[in-house]
Design an enzyme around this catalytic site. Structure first.
Site, PDB file in Angstrom:
ATOM      1  N   GLY A  80       0.806  -1.223   0.000  1.00 47.01           N
ATOM      2  CA  GLY A  80       0.000   0.000   0.000  1.00 47.01           C
ATOM      3  C   GLY A  80       0.838   1.271   0.000  1.00 47.01           C
ATOM      4  O   GLY A  80       0.415   2.303  -0.542  1.00 47.01           O
ATOM      5  N   ASN A 100       4.338  -6.441  -2.628  1.00 48.02           N
ATOM      6  CA  ASN A 100       4.790  -7.747  -2.114  1.00 48.02           C
ATOM      7  C   ASN A 100       3.646  -8.609  -1.586  1.00 48.02           C
ATOM      8  O   ASN A 100       3.869  -9.525  -0.794  1.00 48.02           O
ATOM      9  CB  ASN A 100       5.816  -7.514  -0.992  1.00 48.02           C
ATOM     10  CG  ASN A 100       5.224  -6.770   0.194  1.00 48.02           C
ATOM     11  OD1 ASN A 100       4.325  -5.957   0.016  1.00 48.02           O
ATOM     12  ND2 ASN A 100       5.697  -7.045   1.389  1.00 48.02           N
ATOM     13  N   GLU A 101       2.414  -8.323  -2.004  1.00 49.58           N
ATOM     14  CA  GLU A 101       1.244  -8.998  -1.439  1.00 49.58           C
ATOM     15  C   GLU A 101       1.371 -10.521  -1.428  1.00 49.58           C
ATOM     16  O   GLU A 101       0.979 -11.177  -0.465  1.00 49.58           O
ATOM     17  CB  GLU A 101      -0.027  -8.587  -2.203  1.00 49.58           C
ATOM     18  CG  GLU A 101      -0.637  -7.266  -1.767  1.00 49.58           C
ATOM     19  CD  GLU A 101       0.077  -6.049  -2.335  1.00 49.58           C
ATOM     20  OE1 GLU A 101       1.138  -6.204  -2.969  1.00 49.58           O
ATOM     21  OE2 GLU A 101      -0.418  -4.934  -2.127  1.00 49.58           O
TER      22      GLU A 101
HETATM   23  C1  LIG Z   1     -10.478 -15.183  -5.579  1.00 46.29           C
HETATM   24  C2  LIG Z   1      -9.536 -14.036  -5.528  1.00 46.29           C
HETATM   25  C3  LIG Z   1     -10.265 -12.747  -5.223  1.00 46.29           C
HETATM   26  C4  LIG Z   1      -9.251 -11.672  -5.022  1.00 46.29           C
HETATM   27  C5  LIG Z   1      -9.823 -10.556  -4.250  1.00 46.29           C
HETATM   28  C6  LIG Z   1      -8.706  -9.633  -3.821  1.00 46.29           C
HETATM   29  C7  LIG Z   1      -9.035  -9.087  -2.482  1.00 46.29           C
HETATM   30  C8  LIG Z   1      -7.866  -8.308  -1.901  1.00 46.29           C
HETATM   31  C9  LIG Z   1      -7.037  -9.107  -0.947  1.00 46.29           C
HETATM   32  C10 LIG Z   1      -6.322  -8.296   0.082  1.00 46.29           C
HETATM   33  C11 LIG Z   1      -5.419  -7.292  -0.516  1.00 46.29           C
HETATM   34  C12 LIG Z   1      -4.636  -6.620   0.535  1.00 46.29           C
HETATM   35  C13 LIG Z   1      -3.597  -5.745  -0.064  1.00 46.29           C
HETATM   36  C14 LIG Z   1      -2.546  -5.463   0.955  1.00 46.29           C
HETATM   37  C15 LIG Z   1      -1.756  -4.440   0.889  1.00 46.29           C
HETATM   38  C16 LIG Z   1      -0.767  -4.142   1.940  1.00 46.29           C
HETATM   39  O1  LIG Z   1      -0.257  -3.052   2.008  1.00 46.29           O
HETATM   40  S1  LIG Z   1      -0.381  -5.342   3.099  1.00 46.29           S
HETATM   41  C17 LIG Z   1       0.953  -4.709   4.079  1.00 46.29           C
HETATM   42  C18 LIG Z   1       2.257  -4.995   3.427  1.00 46.29           C
HETATM   43  N1  LIG Z   1       3.329  -4.481   4.236  1.00 46.29           N
HETATM   44  C19 LIG Z   1       4.406  -5.176   4.582  1.00 46.29           C
HETATM   45  O2  LIG Z   1       4.575  -6.314   4.200  1.00 46.29           O
HETATM   46  C20 LIG Z   1       5.399  -4.502   5.478  1.00 46.29           C
HETATM   47  C21 LIG Z   1       5.538  -5.202   6.785  1.00 46.29           C
HETATM   48  N2  LIG Z   1       6.489  -4.507   7.653  1.00 46.29           N
HETATM   49  C22 LIG Z   1       7.823  -4.600   7.484  1.00 46.29           C
HETATM   50  O3  LIG Z   1       8.338  -5.244   6.604  1.00 46.29           O
HETATM   51  C23 LIG Z   1       8.657  -3.845   8.470  1.00 46.29           C
HETATM   52  O4  LIG Z   1       7.867  -3.552   9.595  1.00 46.29           O
HETATM   53  C24 LIG Z   1       9.248  -2.538   7.905  1.00 46.29           C
HETATM   54  C25 LIG Z   1       8.189  -1.651   7.284  1.00 46.29           C
HETATM   55  C26 LIG Z   1      10.330  -2.863   6.873  1.00 46.29           C
HETATM   56  C27 LIG Z   1       9.900  -1.747   9.068  1.00 46.29           C
HETATM   57  O5  LIG Z   1      10.822  -2.564   9.731  1.00 46.29           O
HETATM   58  P1  LIG Z   1      11.357  -2.109  11.179  1.00 46.29           P
HETATM   59  O6  LIG Z   1      11.770  -0.696  11.155  1.00 46.29           O
HETATM   60  O7  LIG Z   1      12.364  -3.131  11.590  1.00 46.29           O
HETATM   61  O8  LIG Z   1      10.065  -2.149  12.121  1.00 46.29           O
HETATM   62  P2  LIG Z   1       9.321  -3.431  12.714  1.00 46.29           P
HETATM   63  O9  LIG Z   1       9.927  -3.783  14.019  1.00 46.29           O
HETATM   64  O10 LIG Z   1       9.252  -4.500  11.693  1.00 46.29           O
HETATM   65  O11 LIG Z   1       7.840  -2.882  12.898  1.00 46.29           O
HETATM   66  C28 LIG Z   1       7.521  -2.010  13.984  1.00 46.29           C
HETATM   67  C29 LIG Z   1       6.108  -2.331  14.447  1.00 46.29           C
HETATM   68  O12 LIG Z   1       5.209  -2.049  13.372  1.00 46.29           O
HETATM   69  C30 LIG Z   1       4.426  -3.215  13.101  1.00 46.29           C
HETATM   70  N3  LIG Z   1       4.111  -3.234  11.661  1.00 46.29           N
HETATM   71  C31 LIG Z   1       4.950  -3.239  10.642  1.00 46.29           C
HETATM   72  N4  LIG Z   1       4.297  -3.210   9.484  1.00 46.29           N
HETATM   73  C32 LIG Z   1       2.988  -3.199   9.767  1.00 46.29           C
HETATM   74  C33 LIG Z   1       1.798  -3.171   8.972  1.00 46.29           C
HETATM   75  N5  LIG Z   1       1.818  -3.138   7.645  1.00 46.29           N
HETATM   76  N6  LIG Z   1       0.621  -3.173   9.623  1.00 46.29           N
HETATM   77  C34 LIG Z   1       0.554  -3.185  10.971  1.00 46.29           C
HETATM   78  N7  LIG Z   1       1.652  -3.206  11.785  1.00 46.29           N
HETATM   79  C35 LIG Z   1       2.850  -3.208  11.170  1.00 46.29           C
HETATM   80  C36 LIG Z   1       5.295  -4.365  13.526  1.00 46.29           C
HETATM   81  O13 LIG Z   1       4.524  -5.504  13.766  1.00 46.29           O
HETATM   82  C37 LIG Z   1       5.919  -3.811  14.784  1.00 46.29           C
HETATM   83  O14 LIG Z   1       4.940  -3.895  15.805  1.00 46.29           O
HETATM   84  P3  LIG Z   1       5.357  -4.157  17.323  1.00 46.29           P
HETATM   85  O15 LIG Z   1       6.125  -5.472  17.347  1.00 46.29           O
HETATM   86  O16 LIG Z   1       4.075  -4.232  18.080  1.00 46.29           O
HETATM   87  O17 LIG Z   1       6.228  -3.003  17.713  1.00 46.29           O
END
Ligand SMILES: CCCCCCCCCCCCC/C=C/C(=O)SCCNC(=O)CCNC(=O)[C@H](O)C(C)(C)COP(=O)(O)OP(=O)(O)OC[C@H]1O[C@@H](n2cnc3c(N)ncnc32)[C@H](O)[C@@H]1OP(=O)(O)O
Length: 292
Positions: free
Chosen positions: A143, A167-168
């Site tokens: 997103g 990266n979904e």
């Molecule tokens: C039949 C078929 C029909 C099809 C129909 C389709 C329907 C549609 C389906 C659904 C589609 C959904 C589309 C989704 C889109 C998205 O955007 S999904 C989110 C993708 N994001 C990620 O993968 C990123 C994840 N996060 C990370 O990789 C890392 O956190 C970071 C951004 C690189 C930062 O790293 P760092 O600085 O080391 O911090 P962290 O320690 O990892 O994180 C800190 C805290 O934040 C929390 N967190 C991280 N990302 C998220 C997030 N995206 N959402 C919520 N929370 C997040 C993480 O858990 C940590 O939390 P605490 O441990 O509590 O501190």
């Protein structure tokens, strides 16, 4: 989304609009502050800078999406502004994408409300009358990448730790068709096929080579470059630029608008599956555990 609807959504989400403040900076410029989105008029006339401020990772919560859309609407309605730079206030992270907690363990009504907010945010950014330049000063998966791709121009910080892409599939999710369309419109069909199926996150040099971003610059020059690019875009009269943008983007946006309700229902059905809920929980758990 009408401003009133957004305000209603904010109220439902428990966010008090009374906390929004207008202050004056040192140069006398207005500076709008919400909880999670800060809007600063900049030194370039007619240009505002929106800073995402939803720590720790600028995930796109319902509250954040609502504040962001309201900010953009205000700027669009204020004829002093012709362009906006989007950037992050969270070091090293532009946006971590959709907030996974909004899609995990909630009920269908919540999923519907959340997905509508994601759709409305995308439509607002993608079809904005303003010139939008993304100053990408951190990682931007899924997103977060979508927001950047929906701007008119992208400047990315030259830091090999920063990754960008949709990266979904790595989360066990299917990319929504309008995320896919936005990527295809930017980098083309073949590159999107590979990037989307493999859920690739690209470092700056590769993102530039693919055309996912327009420029890669040293980290401390991201915002200044975005502002100087803006000057070039603002040299074009608004009405012809807006009509041209609309001509290019309308079909893509209309595809979602026409299928908006079905898209919400598909999202609810998909995200509510036990297997998907389980994948998201595991993914969140892994994020937490990587710290230990
Ligand atoms: C039949 C078929 C029909 C099809 C129909 C389709 C329907 C549609 C389906 C659904 C589609 C959904 C589309 C989704 C889109 C998205 O955007 S999904 C989110 C993708 N994001 C990620 O993968 C990123 C994840 N996060 C990370 O990789 C890392 O956190 C970071 C951004 C690189 C930062 O790293 P760092 O600085 O080391 O911090 P962290 O320690 O990892 O994180 C800190 C805290 O934040 C929390 N967190 C991280 N990302 C998220 C997030 N995206 N959402 C919520 N929370 C997040 C993480 O858990 C940590 O939390 P605490 O441990 O509590 O501190």
């Amino acid at each position: 989304m009408a401003l009133a609807a957004g305000r209603a959504m904010l109220m439902r989400s428990g966010v008090r609009l009374g906390t929004q403040a207008a202050a004056r900076g040192g140069n006398g410029a207005r500076r709008f502050m919400n909880h999670r989105v800060v809007v600063e008029p900049n030194t370039v006339p007619g240009v505002a800078v929106i800073k995402f401020k939803n720590p720790p990772v600028n995930s796109l919560t319902l509250e954040f999406l609502t504040e962001f859309v309201i900010c953009l609407e205000k700027l669009e309605n204020d004829k002093t502004f012709r362009g906006v730079v989007l950037t992050s206030d969270c070091p090293g992270i532009f946006s971590a994408g959709l907030d996974l907690r909004e899609m995990c363990g909630k009920n269908p009504a919540h999923y519907a409300e959340y997905w509508r907010a994601v759709q409305e945010m995308w439509l607002k950014v993608y079809l904005s009358n303003l010139v939008l330049v993304a100053a990408i000063n951190g990682t931007s998966p899924a997103g977060g990448c979508l927001i950047a791709l929906s701007c008119d121009y992208r400047v990315l910080a030259d830091n090999p730790r920063y990754r960008m892409g949709l990266n979904e599939t790595l989360l066990g999710l299917v990319v929504p068709f309008w995320f896919k369309d936005t990527l295809v419109n930017t980098i083309g069909h073949r590159a999107s096929e590979r990037a989307l199926q493999l859920g690739l996150l690209f470092p700056p040099a590769e993102a530039l080579q693919l055309g996912m971003v327009d420029q890669v610059v040293p980290e401390d020059q991201v915002q200044s470059t975005a502002l100087s690019v803006m000057t070039q875009w603002l040299a074009i009269p608004d009405h012809v630029r807006q009509l041209t943008k609309n001509m290019i983007r309308k079909a893509t946006a209309d595809h979602l608008i026409k299928h908006q309700e079905a898209d919400i229902q598909n999202f609810i059905n998909f995200i509510s599956r036990d297997s998907i809920q389980k994948s998201l929980q595991v993914y969140l758990e892994n994020l937490k555990q990587k710290k230990h």
